[in-house]
Scaffold this motif. Structure first.
Motif: not given
Length: 73
Positions: A45-73
């Protein structure tokens, strides 16, 4: 990578690389997000509040890249 945001009443829900993303708009059109996979209710859950959707999406992609593939098995 691109987030597949849904439309209609679910426009704040999206999917990318096995992750489910929820974006939340607060006061003043500021944004935050939550990230989950099929095993956890919310794994991030992000603790930071993003000023616009573009910065929000950048942060989402950065977080996902840092985690690697989702473990959905």
């Amino acid at each position: 990578m691109k987030i597949d945001w849904k439309s209609g009443s679910a426009f704040n829900h999206g999917y990318i690389d096995g992750y489910r993303v929820e974006r939340n708009r607060g006061m003043g059109d500021k944004w935050s997000f939550m990230l989950s996979d099929s095993k956890k209710q919310y794994m991030y859950v992000s603790a930071y509040i993003y000023p616009n959707k573009e910065e929000l999406e950048e942060a989402i992609l950065k977080e996902i890249k840092s985690r690697g593939p989702a473990n959905n098995s």
